[in-house]
Design an enzyme around this catalytic site. Structure first.
Site, short mmCIF file in Angstrom:
data_model
loop_
_atom_site.label_atom_id
_atom_site.label_comp_id
_atom_site.label_asym_id
_atom_site.label_seq_id
_atom_site.Cartn_x
_atom_site.Cartn_y
_atom_site.Cartn_z
N ARG A 136 0.82 -1.21 0.00
CA ARG A 136 0.00 0.00 0.00
C ARG A 136 0.86 1.26 0.00
O ARG A 136 0.57 2.21 -0.70
CB ARG A 136 -0.90 -0.02 1.23
CG ARG A 136 -1.71 1.24 1.44
CD ARG A 136 -2.48 1.16 2.74
NE ARG A 136 -3.45 0.08 2.73
CZ ARG A 136 -3.90 -0.51 3.83
NH1 ARG A 136 -3.45 -0.16 5.01
NH2 ARG A 136 -4.80 -1.46 3.75
N TYR A 137 1.91 1.26 0.82
CA TYR A 137 2.82 2.41 0.91
C TYR A 137 4.10 2.06 0.16
O TYR A 137 4.50 0.90 0.13
CB TYR A 137 3.18 2.67 2.37
CG TYR A 137 2.03 2.86 3.32
CD1 TYR A 137 1.29 4.05 3.31
CD2 TYR A 137 1.69 1.88 4.23
CE1 TYR A 137 0.24 4.23 4.20
CE2 TYR A 137 0.64 2.07 5.13
CZ TYR A 137 -0.08 3.24 5.11
OH TYR A 137 -1.10 3.42 6.00
N ARG A 165 7.05 0.00 2.27
CA ARG A 165 6.82 -1.18 3.12
C ARG A 165 5.67 -2.03 2.61
O ARG A 165 4.73 -1.52 2.01
CB ARG A 165 6.56 -0.77 4.57
CG ARG A 165 5.44 0.24 4.78
CD ARG A 165 5.78 1.07 6.03
NE ARG A 165 4.68 1.91 6.50
CZ ARG A 165 4.42 3.13 6.03
NH1 ARG A 165 5.13 3.63 5.02
NH2 ARG A 165 3.44 3.84 6.53
N CYS A 225 -9.90 -13.50 17.89
CA CYS A 225 -10.52 -12.36 18.57
C CYS A 225 -11.88 -12.12 17.93
O CYS A 225 -12.02 -12.16 16.71
CB CYS A 225 -9.64 -11.14 18.40
SG CYS A 225 -7.92 -11.47 18.84
N CYS A 227 -11.95 -9.40 15.22
CA CYS A 227 -10.82 -9.41 14.28
C CYS A 227 -11.17 -8.73 12.96
O CYS A 227 -12.18 -9.03 12.34
CB CYS A 227 -10.39 -10.84 14.01
SG CYS A 227 -9.12 -10.95 12.73
N ARG A 230 -9.64 -9.21 10.25
CA ARG A 230 -9.48 -10.17 9.15
C ARG A 230 -10.27 -11.44 9.44
O ARG A 230 -9.90 -12.53 9.04
CB ARG A 230 -8.00 -10.52 8.96
CG ARG A 230 -7.15 -9.34 8.56
CD ARG A 230 -5.85 -9.73 7.88
NE ARG A 230 -5.16 -8.51 7.47
CZ ARG A 230 -4.03 -8.06 8.02
NH1 ARG A 230 -3.43 -8.75 8.98
NH2 ARG A 230 -3.48 -6.94 7.61
N LYS A 262 -3.65 4.14 6.97
CA LYS A 262 -3.95 4.56 8.34
C LYS A 262 -3.80 6.07 8.48
O LYS A 262 -2.86 6.64 7.94
CB LYS A 262 -3.01 3.86 9.31
CG LYS A 262 -3.19 2.35 9.32
CD LYS A 262 -2.22 1.70 10.30
CE LYS A 262 -2.31 0.19 10.21
NZ LYS A 262 -1.74 -0.34 8.95
C1 LIG Z 1 -0.73 -1.13 8.75
C2 LIG Z 1 -0.08 -1.37 7.47
C3 LIG Z 1 1.28 -1.08 7.29
C4 LIG Z 1 2.14 -0.52 8.39
O1 LIG Z 1 1.80 0.79 8.65
P1 LIG Z 1 2.63 1.66 9.69
O2 LIG Z 1 1.88 2.93 9.78
O3 LIG Z 1 4.01 1.79 9.13
O4 LIG Z 1 2.65 0.89 10.97
C5 LIG Z 1 1.84 -1.30 6.05
N1 LIG Z 1 1.11 -1.78 5.03
C6 LIG Z 1 -0.19 -2.08 5.18
C7 LIG Z 1 -0.93 -2.61 4.01
C8 LIG Z 1 -0.84 -1.89 6.41
O5 LIG Z 1 -2.12 -2.21 6.55
S1 SF4 Z 2 -5.36 -11.72 13.20
FE1 SF4 Z 2 -7.38 -11.40 14.12
S2 SF4 Z 2 -7.82 -13.24 15.34
FE2 SF4 Z 2 -5.63 -13.22 14.87
S3 SF4 Z 2 -4.71 -12.28 16.70
FE3 SF4 Z 2 -5.03 -10.63 15.16
S4 SF4 Z 2 -7.05 -9.76 15.64
FE4 SF4 Z 2 -6.89 -11.74 16.74
#
Ligand SMILES: *Cc1c(COP(=O)(O)O)cnc(C)c1O
Ligand code: SF4
Length: 326
Positions: free
Chosen positions: A70-71, A74, A87, A90, A92, A294
């Protein structure tokens, strides 16, 4: 429990997996804040109009399977879909628990993509939870990444040190030793999760020189009070873990009952500022639906008045004027 309730919960766990470690089962017995994170509830059957299957847009920027870019500098690499716990909130939850680890061909394709993309400086291993992989497999991945000259840092996003602390073994710590510094971001939401064994696991990581950060999710009824987050962040700093992100709860399906409003989150963060050391304070962030990344979401301390004049609110809520140099 009445039979109707049991039938409802059976429907919940058909939709969303149930798994708890012995460590978290024990913690859940004495803490509602822990129990509510892992024990299924019938509220999860409620889908709200805003709920999404891919709440943070992992799939929107996926050049190869298992990798999200995305960025520019990284990527996140989903090395597995398995976790030690599932969780209930979650982000995901539609994909975790599915089919285990990323197949070798996909992993190779992802590593080839990283190798061929010189702008990538950091690789975030995530999942699922990357630390459910064996030390041997993790060692192989670390070695492959260390062989790519433009990769400078590897980061793990994990809940394992807290929920399955026995996995932090000398073998694992050895497997992480390459030229790359492994940073770890520990997912934890409540001080009651930090059992004696979890604290010891975090100490083993810190003693081994692994820099530790934390990420927490703001959860209605679990940690949506300043005192609860204060206890968590103070405990983490004492364990050499720097609070990094407080996530606004994502739009995962069936998790609407955990979501606060952004205004509620801002009020909690404002209450913590000043009352808690700056070292203890994470950044409150929203992962924008659609894969846009984010964004820090306040609270706002600054309001532009024009002509380089700003209204600035201090930690007590008093407003001051500040003038930029002319
Ligand atoms: C959260 C995330 C990151 C890391 O973001 P930081 O702000 O550097 O912690 C990198 N790529 C993706 C796709 C993310 O969801
Ligand atoms: S990926 Fe989802 S289920 Fe797994 S530890 Fe993280 S929040 Fe919890």
């Amino acid at each position: 429990m009445p039979e109707a309730d049991i039938a409802l919960l059976e429907r919940v766990v058909q939709d969303f997996r149930l798994r708890l470690t012995p460590e978290m089962q024990a913690a859940a017995q004495s803490s509602d804040g822990v129990a509510a994170q892992f024990v299924p509830s019938a509220e999860e059957l409620v889908t709200r109009p805003e709920d999404l299957r891919d709440p943070i847009g992992d799939d929107a920027h996926s050049p190869v399977r298992g990798l999200t870019h995305r960025y520019p500098d990284r990527v996140i690499l989903h090395v597995t879909k398995t976790c030690e716990v599932y969780c209930r909130f979650c982000f995901r939850r539609e994909t975790v628990g599915e089919t285990g680890h990323l197949p070798q061909d996909d992993l190779t394709a992802a590593l080839d993509y990283i190798s061929a993309t010189p702008s990538i400086w950091e690789v975030v291993l995530t999942g699922g939870d990357p630390l459910v992989l064996s030390p041997r497999r993790l060692g192989e991945i670390m070695a492959r990444l260390a062989a790519i000259p433009h990769v400078g840092i590897v980061r793990f996003h994990t809940r394992v040190p807290v929920v399955a602390p026995q996995r932090i073994t000398p073998d694992l710590l050895n497997a992480l030793k390459t030229r790359l510094v492994p940073w770890m971001v520990i997912h934890t939401n409540h001080a009651d999760e930090l059992t004696t064994a979890a604290r010891a696991a975090l100490s083993r990581l810190a003693d081994a020189g692994v820099p530790l950060l934390s990420q927490s999710v703001l959860l209605r009824g679990i940690n949506d009070r300043a005192e609860v987050l204060e206890a968590l962040f103070r405990a983490l700093i004492g364990l050499r873990v720097k609070p990094y992100y407080l996530h606004h709860c994502d739009m995962a399906r069936g998790a609407g009952h955990f979501r606060t409003t952004i205004a509620e989150g801002q009020a909690i963060m404002a209450a913590l500022r000043g009352r808690l050391s700056g070292t203890c304070l994470p950044t409150y962030v929203l992962d924008l639906p659609g894969g846009h990344g984010k964004v820090p979401i306040g609270p706002d301390y600054l309001a532009p008045q024009g002509d380089g004049t700003w209204q600035v609110t201090d930690w007590r809520g008093t407003v001051h004027l500040y003038h930029d140099p002319i």
